[in-house]
Design a protein around this motif. Structure first.
Motif, short mmCIF file in Angstrom:
data_model
loop_
_atom_site.label_atom_id
_atom_site.label_comp_id
_atom_site.label_asym_id
_atom_site.label_seq_id
_atom_site.Cartn_x
_atom_site.Cartn_y
_atom_site.Cartn_z
N MET A 186 90.43 -20.38 58.34
CA MET A 186 89.61 -19.58 59.24
C MET A 186 89.87 -20.08 60.66
SD MET A 186 85.52 -19.00 59.11
CE MET A 186 85.67 -18.82 57.39
N THR A 187 90.43 -19.23 61.48
CA THR A 187 90.79 -19.66 62.82
C THR A 187 89.75 -19.28 63.86
OG1 THR A 187 92.09 -17.66 63.11
CG2 THR A 187 93.26 -19.64 62.36
N GLU A 188 89.19 -18.09 63.75
CA GLU A 188 88.26 -17.64 64.78
C GLU A 188 87.06 -16.97 64.14
OE1 GLU A 188 88.42 -14.54 68.47
OE2 GLU A 188 90.21 -15.73 68.06
N VAL A 189 85.88 -17.38 64.61
CA VAL A 189 84.63 -16.81 64.12
C VAL A 189 83.82 -16.37 65.32
CG1 VAL A 189 82.51 -17.24 62.83
CG2 VAL A 189 84.65 -18.27 62.07
N ALA A 190 83.21 -15.19 65.21
CA ALA A 190 82.37 -14.66 66.29
C ALA A 190 81.00 -14.33 65.72
CB ALA A 190 83.01 -13.41 66.89
N VAL A 191 80.00 -14.35 66.59
CA VAL A 191 78.65 -13.96 66.15
C VAL A 191 78.34 -12.57 66.69
CG1 VAL A 191 77.78 -16.30 65.87
CG2 VAL A 191 77.55 -15.17 68.08
N ARG A 192 77.58 -11.83 65.88
CA ARG A 192 77.17 -10.47 66.23
C ARG A 192 75.77 -10.23 65.70
NH1 ARG A 192 82.74 -8.28 64.09
NH2 ARG A 192 83.98 -8.71 65.94
N PRO A 193 75.06 -9.25 66.24
CA PRO A 193 73.76 -8.88 65.67
C PRO A 193 73.93 -8.39 64.23
CG PRO A 193 73.99 -7.96 67.87
CD PRO A 193 75.34 -8.50 67.49
N LEU A 194 73.04 -8.81 63.35
CA LEU A 194 73.05 -8.38 61.95
C LEU A 194 72.47 -6.97 61.87
CD1 LEU A 194 71.66 -10.57 59.04
CD2 LEU A 194 71.41 -8.11 59.07
N THR A 195 73.22 -6.07 61.25
CA THR A 195 72.77 -4.68 61.09
C THR A 195 72.80 -4.30 59.61
OG1 THR A 195 74.96 -3.67 61.24
CG2 THR A 195 73.81 -4.10 63.33
N VAL A 196 72.28 -3.14 59.30
CA VAL A 196 72.29 -2.65 57.93
C VAL A 196 73.71 -2.57 57.38
CG1 VAL A 196 72.28 -0.19 58.57
CG2 VAL A 196 71.29 -0.91 56.37
N ASP A 197 74.69 -2.32 58.23
CA ASP A 197 76.08 -2.25 57.77
C ASP A 197 76.58 -3.57 57.22
OD1 ASP A 197 76.19 0.42 58.55
OD2 ASP A 197 77.00 -0.05 60.54
N HIS A 198 75.99 -4.67 57.67
CA HIS A 198 76.37 -6.00 57.18
C HIS A 198 75.68 -6.36 55.88
CE1 HIS A 198 76.95 -6.59 61.69
NE2 HIS A 198 78.16 -6.68 61.18
N TRP A 199 74.66 -5.56 55.49
CA TRP A 199 73.82 -5.96 54.38
C TRP A 199 74.56 -6.30 53.07
CZ3 TRP A 199 69.96 -8.66 53.49
CH2 TRP A 199 69.38 -8.69 52.22
N PRO A 200 75.54 -5.51 52.62
CA PRO A 200 76.21 -5.89 51.36
C PRO A 200 76.81 -7.30 51.41
CG PRO A 200 76.74 -3.63 51.93
CD PRO A 200 76.03 -4.22 53.13
N ALA A 201 77.41 -7.67 52.52
CA ALA A 201 77.99 -9.02 52.64
C ALA A 201 76.90 -10.07 52.78
CB ALA A 201 78.94 -9.08 53.84
N VAL A 202 75.85 -9.77 53.54
CA VAL A 202 74.73 -10.70 53.70
C VAL A 202 74.08 -10.95 52.34
CG1 VAL A 202 72.40 -10.94 54.69
CG2 VAL A 202 74.32 -10.21 56.14
N GLU A 203 73.87 -9.88 51.60
CA GLU A 203 73.26 -10.00 50.26
C GLU A 203 74.14 -10.86 49.34
OE1 GLU A 203 71.29 -7.14 46.89
OE2 GLU A 203 73.07 -6.41 47.94
N ALA A 204 75.44 -10.68 49.39
CA ALA A 204 76.35 -11.46 48.55
C ALA A 204 76.30 -12.94 48.90
CB ALA A 204 77.78 -10.92 48.68
N ILE A 205 76.23 -13.25 50.19
CA ILE A 205 76.14 -14.65 50.62
C ILE A 205 74.79 -15.23 50.21
CG2 ILE A 205 76.06 -16.16 52.65
CD1 ILE A 205 78.11 -14.15 53.94
N PHE A 206 73.73 -14.44 50.34
CA PHE A 206 72.40 -14.86 49.89
C PHE A 206 72.47 -15.19 48.39
CE2 PHE A 206 67.72 -13.76 51.04
CZ PHE A 206 67.25 -14.82 50.28
N ARG A 207 73.12 -14.34 47.61
CA ARG A 207 73.24 -14.54 46.17
C ARG A 207 74.00 -15.83 45.85
NH1 ARG A 207 71.73 -11.22 42.52
NH2 ARG A 207 71.74 -9.40 43.87
N GLU A 208 75.05 -16.13 46.62
CA GLU A 208 75.77 -17.39 46.42
C GLU A 208 74.83 -18.58 46.61
OE1 GLU A 208 80.33 -16.32 47.89
OE2 GLU A 208 79.02 -17.48 49.22
N GLY A 209 74.00 -18.53 47.64
CA GLY A 209 73.04 -19.60 47.88
C GLY A 209 72.05 -19.75 46.75
N ILE A 210 71.58 -18.62 46.22
CA ILE A 210 70.65 -18.64 45.09
C ILE A 210 71.32 -19.29 43.88
CG2 ILE A 210 69.45 -17.19 43.41
CD1 ILE A 210 68.87 -15.24 45.79
N GLN A 211 72.55 -18.89 43.61
CA GLN A 211 73.27 -19.41 42.44
C GLN A 211 73.54 -20.90 42.55
OE1 GLN A 211 76.59 -16.69 42.32
NE2 GLN A 211 75.45 -15.19 41.13
#
Length: 168
Positions: A1-26
Motif C-alpha cells: 500500500m503506497t498511498e492512502v487518502a481520507v474521505r467522508p464516509l458515504t452510503v456508497d462506502h457502506w459495503p466495504a465498511v460493513e465488510a471491515i466491521f465484520r472482520e473486526g467482529i470475527q
C-alpha cells in the motif's frame, strides 16, 4: 500500500465498511456486537461529524472511523464515543493513525471536547494506536459485559476506557 487518502464516509462506502466491521467482529477483540448494523442503523446512530474512510491508491476502502454521542443531555454535547476499524490487509501500515488524526481534527472543529472509547485489553494494536495519538487510559472496567459470540462466547470481558481531551 503506497498511498492512502481520507474521505467522508458515504452510503456508497457502506459495503466495504460493513465488510471491515465484520472482520473486526470475527477477530473477537473489536466489539461486543455480534453482527454489523444495517446502513440505516449505522446512519441513524452515528454523528455526521467525523465519518471518515481511508481509501488506497485504487479507491478501495481500507479503514473507517465514526462516532456516536455518549448522551442526549445538553451538558454532554461535546463528548463522543468513537470506533476505528482497519481492514486486515491494511493493518500495520499507518491507516489507523491517518484516520484518527483526521477524526480528531474534525472533532475539534465541531466543538467536541472529549473523545472516548472502550477497548478490550487484548486489542494491543488499538491501545498502541490511541496511546500514540495522545489518548489517556482512564481505567479498566472489569467484567463489564458477557460475550455472546465467537471464541470468547460465555466469557465476561473487561474493557479499558480511554479518552482524548481537547486542549483549551
Amino acid at each position: 500500500m503506497t498511498e492512502v487518502a481520507v474521505r467522508p464516509l458515504t452510503v456508497d462506502h457502506w459495503p466495504a465498511v460493513e465488510a471491515i466491521f465484520r472482520e473486526g467482529i470475527q477477530a473477537g477483540n473489536a466489539t461486543f456486537e455480534s453482527e454489523p448494523p444495517s446502513w440505516n442503523a449505522f446512519d441513524t446512530g452515528k454523528l455526521r461529524m467525523g465519518r471518515i474512510v481511508a481509501v488506497d491508491e485504487v479507491g478501495s476502502v481500507v479503514g473507517w472511523i465514526a462516532a456516536s454521542p455518549v448522551s442526549t443531555r445538553e451538558v454532554y454535547r461535546g463528548v463522543v464515543e468513537h470506533s476505528v476499524y482497519v481492514a486486515n490487509r491494511a493493518q500495520g501500515r499507518g491507516v489507523g493513525s491517518l484516520l484518527l488524526e483526521a477524526f480528531l481534527r474534525a472533532a475539534h472543529e465541531a466543538g467536541v471536547w472529549t473523545v472516548q472509547a472502550s477497548i478490550f485489553p487484548e486489542n494491543s494494536a488499538s491501545l498502541a494506536l490511541h496511546d500514540s495519538a495522545g489518548f489517556r487510559r482512564i481505567g479498566t472496567r472489569e467484567r463489564i459485559a458477557l460475550m455472546t459470540y465467537g471464541p470468547s462466547r460465555g466469557r465476561w470481558r473487561d474493557t479499558i476506557l480511554i479518552e482524548h481531551r481537547r486542549a483549551e
